[in-house]
Design an enzyme around this catalytic site. Structure first.
Site, short mmCIF file in Angstrom:
data_model
loop_
_atom_site.label_atom_id
_atom_site.label_comp_id
_atom_site.label_asym_id
_atom_site.label_seq_id
_atom_site.Cartn_x
_atom_site.Cartn_y
_atom_site.Cartn_z
CB CYS A 1 -0.77 0.04 1.41
SG CYS A 1 -1.86 1.32 1.39
CB CYS B 1 0.51 1.28 4.19
SG CYS B 1 -1.14 0.95 4.36
#
Length: 288
Positions: free
Chosen positions: A50, A53
């Site tokens: 991600c 993230c």
């Protein structure tokens, strides 16, 4: 002397800085996630692939260095490893951040900067957010069931990839196998459910026999009504025959009285017309 004091102060500062650098994020998984039910926590759900993230990673590491100052614990959960926890918390976007206070879960939706996280905890802004209701709480029974379904989905996905990569099956072939397996399992579960219901609530033959008996009773009643009508008709015909016989006897009596004389003829009509002793009244048919 002053030089020694400066060196001591510098050593303490370095030790404190080193302690902060050594502050690590608690790695939570299926085995130890329940420890977040006590105390205050900031939890991040992330995935290694991600991009958002990855951008939050350094900030989250800095927040972990403030654990002692804010009296909280900072942890994260990898959803690619612990799929059951993502289902338990109903994670639908990454990264997802939760604040936990003594087992009460609140989702953080603010800015993702260090000062925003520190202010959120230090100023107790989390109290302004409604906690997750009990029926959706991650430690509830129904969410535990959801977590197991998430785990089952990952198992099926692993099997699907194994069939395609190892045995070279096409996608439709793998889906066909899963469809046949689903139908077979559904049929077996349905049969098992029917057997359990029959054991708990067995059929009652006595009630069925009573129903058949109740259906045959109206026919018997109709037969009784027909028989009664026949008996009533027979009694009515007998009454008519009795009346005709009485009339014949009355006429015979009047003829004999006429031969005796004219004087008796005056009284004969009155007797021929029927005295209350000789003439019978018509009886109505007997009704049951």
């Amino acid at each position: 002397m002053s030089r020694a004091v400066c060196l001591l102060f510098l050593a303490c500062w370095l030790a404190a800085a080193a302690a902060k650098q050594q502050a690590t994020i608690v790695q939570l998984n299926e085995d130890n996630w329940e420890q977040m039910l006590q105390g205050d926590w900031m939890i991040e759900f992330f995935a290694p692939w991600c991009p958002a993230c990855k951008n939050l990673g350094p900030v989250w590491q800095e927040l972990a260095q403030w654990q002692d100052d804010l009296d909280i614990s900072v942890g994260h959960i990898d959803v690619t490893v612990d799929v059951g926890l993502s289902g338990r918390f109903m994670v639908t976007a990454l990264p997802t951040i939760f604040h936990v206070h003594d087992g009460q879960f609140r989702q953080y939706r603010g800015a993702r900067k260090l000062e925003d996280f520190v202010s959120f905890v230090e100023d107790a802004k989390w109290q302004e957010i409604e906690p997750i209701p009990g029926w959706k709480a991650p430690d509830s029974l129904q969410m535990s069931v959801v977590a197991h379904f998430y785990k089952l989905s990952m198992v099926l996905r692993t099997v699907h990839n194994h069939l395609m990569e190892t045995y070279g099956l096409p996608i439709w072939g793998s889906y066909l196998i899963f469809a046949l397996f689903t139908i077979l399992v559904g049929a077996l579960l349905g049969l098992l459910l029917v057997c359990v219901i029959d054991c708990i609530y067995p059929p009652k033959p006595s009630s069925r026999a009573a129903d058949h008996r109740g259906e045959s009773e109206p026919e018997d009643d109709d037969d009784d009504v027909i028989k009664d009508d026949r008996v009533g008709g027979a009694s009515g015909s007998e009454a008519e025959e009795d009346e005709e016989g009485d009339e014949v006897e009355g006429e015979g009596a009047s003829d004999e009285d006429g031969e005796e004389g004219e004087g008796s003829q005056a009284s004969a009509p009155s007797s021929a017309q029927g005295s209350p002793r000789n003439v019978r009244r018509r009886k109505p048919p007997r009704a049951d």
